[in-house]
Design a protein around this motif. Sequence first.
Motif, PDB file in Angstrom:
ATOM      1  N   SER A 112       2.131  -0.874 -13.305  1.00  0.00           N
ATOM      2  CA  SER A 112       3.183  -0.461 -12.759  1.00  0.00           C
ATOM      3  C   SER A 112       3.176   0.865 -12.114  1.00  0.00           C
ATOM      4  N   VAL A 113       2.355   1.822 -12.547  1.00  0.00           N
ATOM      5  CA  VAL A 113       2.183   3.277 -12.326  1.00  0.00           C
ATOM      6  C   VAL A 113       1.014   3.514 -11.292  1.00  0.00           C
ATOM      7  N   PRO A 114       0.771   3.303 -10.125  1.00  0.00           N
ATOM      8  CA  PRO A 114      -0.326   3.501  -9.620  1.00  0.00           C
ATOM      9  C   PRO A 114      -1.184   4.743  -9.474  1.00  0.00           C
ATOM     10  N   ARG A 115      -2.264   4.974  -9.294  1.00  0.00           N
ATOM     11  CA  ARG A 115      -2.819   6.086  -9.268  1.00  0.00           C
ATOM     12  C   ARG A 115      -3.949   5.964  -8.160  1.00  0.00           C
ATOM     13  N   LEU A 116      -3.619   6.518  -7.017  1.00  0.00           N
ATOM     14  CA  LEU A 116      -4.815   6.315  -5.908  1.00  0.00           C
ATOM     15  C   LEU A 116      -5.358   7.773  -5.837  1.00  0.00           C
ATOM     16  N   PRO A 117      -6.697   7.608  -6.114  1.00  0.00           N
ATOM     17  CA  PRO A 117      -7.432   9.077  -5.798  1.00  0.00           C
ATOM     18  C   PRO A 117      -7.602   9.476  -4.489  1.00  0.00           C
ATOM     19  N   ASN A 118      -7.478   8.552  -3.397  1.00  0.00           N
ATOM     20  CA  ASN A 118      -7.483   9.119  -1.978  1.00  0.00           C
ATOM     21  C   ASN A 118      -6.783   8.052  -1.103  1.00  0.00           C
ATOM     22  N   PRO A 119      -6.445   8.463   0.142  1.00  0.00           N
ATOM     23  CA  PRO A 119      -5.453   8.005   1.101  1.00  0.00           C
ATOM     24  C   PRO A 119      -6.341   6.663   1.640  1.00  0.00           C
ATOM     25  N   LEU A 120      -7.694   6.407   1.675  1.00  0.00           N
ATOM     26  CA  LEU A 120      -8.308   5.481   1.986  1.00  0.00           C
ATOM     27  C   LEU A 120      -8.113   4.091   1.547  1.00  0.00           C
ATOM     28  N   HIS A 121      -7.463   4.026   0.149  1.00  0.00           N
ATOM     29  CA  HIS A 121      -6.996   2.860  -0.434  1.00  0.00           C
ATOM     30  C   HIS A 121      -5.926   2.323   0.434  1.00  0.00           C
ATOM     31  N   LEU A 122      -4.784   3.306   0.573  1.00  0.00           N
ATOM     32  CA  LEU A 122      -3.556   2.857   1.291  1.00  0.00           C
ATOM     33  C   LEU A 122      -3.830   2.629   2.859  1.00  0.00           C
ATOM     34  N   VAL A 123      -4.490   3.078   3.657  1.00  0.00           N
ATOM     35  CA  VAL A 123      -5.031   2.745   4.893  1.00  0.00           C
ATOM     36  C   VAL A 123      -5.734   1.341   4.927  1.00  0.00           C
ATOM     37  N   SER A 124      -6.509   1.249   4.136  1.00  0.00           N
ATOM     38  CA  SER A 124      -7.323  -0.062   4.010  1.00  0.00           C
ATOM     39  C   SER A 124      -6.516  -1.183   3.863  1.00  0.00           C
ATOM     40  N   TRP A 125      -5.532  -0.948   2.918  1.00  0.00           N
ATOM     41  CA  TRP A 125      -4.371  -2.267   2.821  1.00  0.00           C
ATOM     42  C   TRP A 125      -3.598  -2.486   3.983  1.00  0.00           C
ATOM     43  N   PHE A 126      -3.253  -1.252   4.808  1.00  0.00           N
ATOM     44  CA  PHE A 126      -2.580  -1.606   6.072  1.00  0.00           C
ATOM     45  C   PHE A 126      -3.554  -2.238   7.096  1.00  0.00           C
ATOM     46  N   GLY A 127      -4.921  -1.871   6.937  1.00  0.00           N
ATOM     47  CA  GLY A 127      -5.724  -2.131   8.021  1.00  0.00           C
ATOM     48  C   GLY A 127      -5.858  -1.343   9.033  1.00  0.00           C
ATOM     49  N   LEU A 128      -5.372  -0.062   8.873  1.00  0.00           N
ATOM     50  CA  LEU A 128      -5.291   0.961   9.844  1.00  0.00           C
ATOM     51  C   LEU A 128      -6.102   2.123   9.669  1.00  0.00           C
ATOM     52  N   HIS A 129      -7.411   1.785   9.356  1.00  0.00           N
ATOM     53  CA  HIS A 129      -8.231   3.111   9.170  1.00  0.00           C
ATOM     54  C   HIS A 129      -8.406   4.015  10.223  1.00  0.00           C
ATOM     55  N   GLY A 130      -8.133   3.807  11.457  1.00  0.00           N
ATOM     56  CA  GLY A 130      -8.137   4.798  12.545  1.00  0.00           C
ATOM     57  C   GLY A 130      -7.224   5.771  12.286  1.00  0.00           C
ATOM     58  N   VAL A 131      -6.135   5.701  11.655  1.00  0.00           N
ATOM     59  CA  VAL A 131      -5.303   6.479  11.311  1.00  0.00           C
ATOM     60  C   VAL A 131      -5.520   7.762  10.616  1.00  0.00           C
ATOM     61  N   LEU A 132      -6.288   7.442   9.866  1.00  0.00           N
ATOM     62  CA  LEU A 132      -6.885   8.593   8.878  1.00  0.00           C
ATOM     63  C   LEU A 132      -7.603   9.628   9.405  1.00  0.00           C
ATOM     64  N   GLU A 133      -7.073  10.901   9.436  1.00  0.00           N
ATOM     65  CA  GLU A 133      -7.975  12.005  10.025  1.00  0.00           C
ATOM     66  C   GLU A 133      -8.829  12.743   9.132  1.00  0.00           C
ATOM     67  N   CYS A 134     -10.194  12.333   9.087  1.00  0.00           N
ATOM     68  CA  CYS A 134     -11.016  13.141   8.273  1.00  0.00           C
ATOM     69  C   CYS A 134     -12.500  12.600   8.821  1.00  0.00           C
ATOM     70  N   SER A 135     -13.518  13.366   8.236  1.00  0.00           N
ATOM     71  CA  SER A 135     -14.810  13.242   8.867  1.00  0.00           C
ATOM     72  C   SER A 135     -15.601  12.058   8.318  1.00  0.00           C
ATOM     73  N   GLU A 136     -16.371  11.635   8.889  1.00  0.00           N
ATOM     74  CA  GLU A 136     -17.169  10.554   8.347  1.00  0.00           C
ATOM     75  C   GLU A 136     -17.764  10.815   6.824  1.00  0.00           C
ATOM     76  N   ASP A 137     -18.272  11.865   6.680  1.00  0.00           N
ATOM     77  CA  ASP A 137     -18.533  12.294   5.473  1.00  0.00           C
ATOM     78  C   ASP A 137     -17.535  12.139   4.380  1.00  0.00           C
ATOM     79  N   GLN A 138     -16.462  12.538   4.684  1.00  0.00           N
ATOM     80  CA  GLN A 138     -15.208  12.569   3.566  1.00  0.00           C
ATOM     81  C   GLN A 138     -14.846  11.007   3.591  1.00  0.00           C
TER      82      GLN A 138
END
Length: 232
Positions: free
Chosen positions: A167-193
Motif C-alpha cells: 500500500s505504501v509505494p517506494r519508487l527509487p526514480n521517476p522512470l518507473h512512473l513515466v514507463s507506466w504512463f508510456g511517456l518516457h520522452g517527458v523525462l528530462e535527463c541524460s541517456e547515461d542517467q
Amino acid sequence: NDTTDIDDGDRPNLEDQIPECGDLLVRRRGSYYVFHSSVLEFLDQTSLEDYIGPGVKGGPHAFLAEMCLAYLTMDPFKTGPVASRVAFQERQRKYPLLSYASTYLEHHLSLVTSDGGTIPATLRSLRSLLQNVLQCEEPRNTVMQVLRLTNSTLISYAKSEDLSHFSVPRLPNPLHLVSWFGLHGVLECSEDQAREYSLEHDDLGFFPIYYASMGNEENTARWLLNLWDDGT
C-alpha cells in the motif's frame, strides 16, 4: 436578427458536456455541483490567470495537465503516500480530486506531447511542474499509491504474495512512473542517467520495463531496451 435571446435549440446540451468534466461535476436533484469542496478550495487558491491568458497555450489538455500537476504539489500531499489502506481511503474521501489528478494526468499529457513524446518547449510552466512531480519523491509516490491501489493486476499480485508493504509505494526514480504512463520522452535527463534508472527496481522488485509492459506501452519498452543496444 437584433435579439439577444438564445433559442432553446441553440443552447448547449449539458447532458452531453458534463461527462467531459470527468469526476469533477456531479448531478444531484436536477442541479450540477462540484464533486467535493476540495475542488473549490483548489480553484480558490490557484490564480487561473497563471494558466489562461489570451488563449490557452497548448490547448485544453495542457491546461488540465497543469491543473493535475499543481494539485499534486499542494500542501496536503507534501508528506507523500499515507501509511495504510484505511488512511488512503480517508484521503480519497477528503480529496477526491487526487484520484482524477493521478489517473488522468497521463491522458492529458499524451495529448500535449509531440510525436517524439516530448512536451513542446513553449509550454515552460507545464514542463517545470511535471519535472517537479517526477523528480520529487513525495508527489511521485503519492501518484503511484493511487495507481497501485486502483490497478487490479497489481492488487491481485500483492494478495498472492502477501505483500504487507504494497500500500505504501517506494519508487527509487521517476522512470518507473513515466514507463507506466508510456511517456518516457517527458523525462528530462541524460541517456547515461536513464540507463541507471532502468536498472533500479522498486519496493516490489519491479524494474521500469515491467511497468511499461504491464501498460502495453510497446514504444516505451523498446526505448528501454534500446538504451542498452550497443549496435551489435
